[in-house]
Design a protein around this motif. Structure first.
Motif, PDB file in Angstrom:
ATOM      1  N   ASN A   1       0.853  -1.175   0.000  1.00  0.00           N
ATOM      2  CA  ASN A   1       0.000   0.000   0.000  1.00  0.00           C
ATOM      3  C   ASN A   1       0.893   1.229   0.000  1.00  0.00           C
ATOM      4  OD1 ASN A   1      -1.177   2.211   1.975  1.00  0.00           O
ATOM      5  ND2 ASN A   1      -2.902   1.255   0.951  1.00  0.00           N
ATOM      6  N   VAL A   2       0.503   2.262  -0.729  1.00  0.00           N
ATOM      7  CA  VAL A   2       1.371   3.430  -0.896  1.00  0.00           C
ATOM      8  C   VAL A   2       1.674   4.117   0.435  1.00  0.00           C
ATOM      9  CG1 VAL A   2      -0.558   4.996  -1.386  1.00  0.00           C
ATOM     10  CG2 VAL A   2       1.737   5.531  -2.248  1.00  0.00           C
ATOM     11  N   SER A   3       0.729   4.118   1.357  1.00  0.00           N
ATOM     12  CA  SER A   3       0.989   4.768   2.640  1.00  0.00           C
ATOM     13  C   SER A   3       1.980   3.962   3.472  1.00  0.00           C
ATOM     14  CB  SER A   3      -0.317   4.976   3.416  1.00  0.00           C
ATOM     15  OG  SER A   3      -0.924   3.753   3.749  1.00  0.00           O
ATOM     16  N   VAL A   4       1.921   2.636   3.361  1.00  0.00           N
ATOM     17  CA  VAL A   4       2.895   1.787   4.061  1.00  0.00           C
ATOM     18  C   VAL A   4       4.287   1.993   3.469  1.00  0.00           C
ATOM     19  CG1 VAL A   4       3.565  -0.589   4.577  1.00  0.00           C
ATOM     20  CG2 VAL A   4       1.160   0.073   4.690  1.00  0.00           C
ATOM     21  N   ALA A   5       4.359   1.994   2.129  1.00  0.00           N
ATOM     22  CA  ALA A   5       5.645   2.233   1.465  1.00  0.00           C
ATOM     23  C   ALA A   5       6.225   3.583   1.861  1.00  0.00           C
ATOM     24  CB  ALA A   5       5.464   2.156  -0.051  1.00  0.00           C
ATOM     25  N   ALA A   6       5.364   4.592   1.966  1.00  0.00           N
ATOM     26  CA  ALA A   6       5.836   5.926   2.344  1.00  0.00           C
ATOM     27  C   ALA A   6       6.497   5.900   3.710  1.00  0.00           C
ATOM     28  CB  ALA A   6       4.672   6.918   2.342  1.00  0.00           C
ATOM     29  N   GLY A   7       5.871   5.223   4.674  1.00  0.00           N
ATOM     30  CA  GLY A   7       6.446   5.154   6.018  1.00  0.00           C
ATOM     31  C   GLY A   7       7.810   4.485   6.032  1.00  0.00           C
ATOM     32  N   ILE A   8       7.949   3.382   5.287  1.00  0.00           N
ATOM     33  CA  ILE A   8       9.223   2.660   5.240  1.00  0.00           C
ATOM     34  C   ILE A   8      10.304   3.518   4.581  1.00  0.00           C
ATOM     35  CG2 ILE A   8      10.405   0.650   4.288  1.00  0.00           C
ATOM     36  CD1 ILE A   8       7.683  -0.817   4.460  1.00  0.00           C
ATOM     37  N   ILE A   9       9.958   4.154   3.472  1.00  0.00           N
ATOM     38  CA  ILE A   9      10.926   4.981   2.746  1.00  0.00           C
ATOM     39  C   ILE A   9      11.377   6.170   3.583  1.00  0.00           C
ATOM     40  CG2 ILE A   9      11.175   6.536   0.766  1.00  0.00           C
ATOM     41  CD1 ILE A   9       9.383   4.538  -0.797  1.00  0.00           C
ATOM     42  N   LEU A  10      10.428   6.845   4.225  1.00  0.00           N
ATOM     43  CA  LEU A  10      10.791   7.998   5.049  1.00  0.00           C
ATOM     44  C   LEU A  10      11.676   7.577   6.209  1.00  0.00           C
ATOM     45  CD1 LEU A  10       7.377   9.910   5.129  1.00  0.00           C
ATOM     46  CD2 LEU A  10       9.392  10.436   3.736  1.00  0.00           C
ATOM     47  N   TYR A  11      11.382   6.436   6.810  1.00  0.00           N
ATOM     48  CA  TYR A  11      12.229   5.929   7.902  1.00  0.00           C
ATOM     49  C   TYR A  11      13.653   5.680   7.413  1.00  0.00           C
ATOM     50  CZ  TYR A  11      14.624   2.584  10.811  1.00  0.00           C
ATOM     51  OH  TYR A  11      15.585   1.939  11.548  1.00  0.00           O
ATOM     52  N   GLU A  12      13.786   5.013   6.266  1.00  0.00           N
ATOM     53  CA  GLU A  12      15.125   4.669   5.767  1.00  0.00           C
ATOM     54  C   GLU A  12      15.935   5.929   5.455  1.00  0.00           C
ATOM     55  OE1 GLU A  12      18.525   2.720   4.481  1.00  0.00           O
ATOM     56  OE2 GLU A  12      16.843   2.077   5.757  1.00  0.00           O
ATOM     57  N   ILE A  13      15.282   6.935   4.895  1.00  0.00           N
ATOM     58  CA  ILE A  13      15.998   8.184   4.605  1.00  0.00           C
ATOM     59  C   ILE A  13      16.499   8.816   5.891  1.00  0.00           C
ATOM     60  CG2 ILE A  13      15.767  10.532   3.712  1.00  0.00           C
ATOM     61  CD1 ILE A  13      13.656   9.414   1.751  1.00  0.00           C
ATOM     62  N   ARG A  14      15.628   8.942   6.858  1.00  0.00           N
ATOM     63  CA  ARG A  14      16.041   9.564   8.128  1.00  0.00           C
ATOM     64  C   ARG A  14      17.085   8.718   8.855  1.00  0.00           C
ATOM     65  NH1 ARG A  14      15.472  14.728   7.331  1.00  0.00           N
ATOM     66  NH2 ARG A  14      13.433  15.617   7.855  1.00  0.00           N
ATOM     67  N   ARG A  15      17.002   7.392   8.727  1.00  0.00           N
ATOM     68  CA  ARG A  15      18.027   6.529   9.351  1.00  0.00           C
ATOM     69  C   ARG A  15      19.397   6.826   8.756  1.00  0.00           C
ATOM     70  NH1 ARG A  15      21.022   2.235   8.544  1.00  0.00           N
ATOM     71  NH2 ARG A  15      20.349   2.062   6.375  1.00  0.00           N
ATOM     72  N   GLN A  16      19.447   6.941   7.420  1.00  0.00           N
ATOM     73  CA  GLN A  16      20.726   7.219   6.775  1.00  0.00           C
ATOM     74  C   GLN A  16      21.220   8.630   7.074  1.00  0.00           C
ATOM     75  OE1 GLN A  16      21.415   6.194   2.711  1.00  0.00           O
ATOM     76  NE2 GLN A  16      19.977   4.459   2.755  1.00  0.00           N
ATOM     77  N   GLN A  17      20.318   9.526   7.363  1.00  0.00           N
ATOM     78  CA  GLN A  17      20.705  10.908   7.646  1.00  0.00           C
ATOM     79  C   GLN A  17      21.054  11.120   9.128  1.00  0.00           C
ATOM     80  OE1 GLN A  17      17.312  13.150   6.226  1.00  0.00           O
ATOM     81  NE2 GLN A  17      18.094  13.261   4.137  1.00  0.00           N
ATOM     82  N   ASP A  18      21.158  10.000   9.874  1.00  0.00           N
ATOM     83  CA  ASP A  18      21.479  10.072  11.313  1.00  0.00           C
ATOM     84  C   ASP A  18      20.530  11.008  12.041  1.00  0.00           C
ATOM     85  OD1 ASP A  18      23.624   8.301  11.140  1.00  0.00           O
ATOM     86  OD2 ASP A  18      24.992   9.896  10.526  1.00  0.00           O
ATOM     87  N   TRP A  19      19.271  10.883  11.717  1.00  0.00           N
ATOM     88  CA  TRP A  19      18.221  11.746  12.264  1.00  0.00           C
ATOM     89  C   TRP A  19      17.944  11.425  13.722  1.00  0.00           C
ATOM     90  CZ3 TRP A  19      13.039   9.744  13.065  1.00  0.00           C
ATOM     91  CH2 TRP A  19      12.104  10.724  13.426  1.00  0.00           C
TER      92      TRP A  19
END
Length: 241
Positions: A223-241
């Motif tokens: 589902n697009v909303s589920v994918a959005a959550g996973i993608i946003l998490y991975e970006i912030r994880r890599q950005q040492d958020w």
């Protein structure tokens, strides 16, 4: 005027509202409703008491004993204003562009994830997109009141503007590179399309690369909303958020 009925949506709307900008309709009792009434009083929002039946007639559906009528509950933002506010020292910025997300429940859920991962801005197109509604507000659990977002005339033009500001733009697509294998540090913009159509061909042509969430299931996609959550998490994880 927008009429909200969800507890979370009402609470967040009152927290972000200007004084005296709405009316709270109350038919029920209880600690949660008293808390909402206190928030309304602090904002000098009018409180009107109704019977449960009258409130149902007003909302057109079943309710939880409270409803809020408010002029505008989304943050006042503009895409141009966001771009103008970016300074040279800001590096790990995150922008989300939504192409053809017409289901208000999906839009609300995406905005909820955008709030949780502190997305700096969300762009939705003026056409072929869900708009700000009660369903969006309730589905976002009130996040719609805090996430900076606005409609833009043309997403492809918005992508070009982001690139001029130093953003790398990635389109989410099933055939893309696994998102955990892509360097997503720095200024990043993610484009998400509808589950059926995906990202439009013209918009995809302006993306620097495509990324995907690695999966092993039997159905076609997340589902697009589920994918959005996973993608946003991975970006912030890599950005040492």
């Amino acid at each position: 005027m927008s009429l909200l009925t969800g507890f979370h949506a009402i609470e967040e709307a009152l927290k972000s509202a200007s004084k005296g900008k709405g009316t709270l309709y109350v038919s029920g009792k209880g600690p949660r409703i008293r808390k909402i009434e206190d928030l309304a009083g602090n904002k000098e929002v009018s409180i009107v008491r109704l019977s449960a039946r009258d409130l149902r007639d007003l909302t057109g559906k079943e309710h939880r004993g409270v409803a809020l009528s408010i002029e505008r509950y989304a943050p006042e933002n503009s895409f141009e204003g966001f771009l103008a506010s970016i300074t040279d020292s800001q590096s790990n910025l995150l922008v989300l562009l939504l192409d053809g997300i017409t289901d208000p429940h999906n839009l609300g859920a995406i905005l909820r994830s955008a709030d949780q991962f502190e997305t700096d801005f969300v762009c939705i197109p003026e056409r072929r997109s869900a708009a700000e509604t009660e369903v969006v507000a309730n589905s976002s659990a009130g996040a719609v009141h805090h996430v900076p977002f606005s409609q833009v005339p043309n997403l492809s033009r918005a992508v070009k503007q982001l690139k001029k500001c130093g953003f790398w733009v990635y389109g989410a697509a099933m055939g893309g590179d696994p998102i955990n294998s892509v360097d997503l540090s720095g200024r990043v913009a993610i484009v998400l399309g509808s589950e059926g159509r995906g990202i439009s061909a013209n918009l995809a042509s302006h993306c620097d690369a495509e990324v995907a969430v690695p999966t092993r299931g039997r159905v076609d996609s997340l589902n697009v909303s589920v994918a959005a959550g996973i993608i946003l998490y991975e970006i912030r994880r890599q950005q040492d958020w």
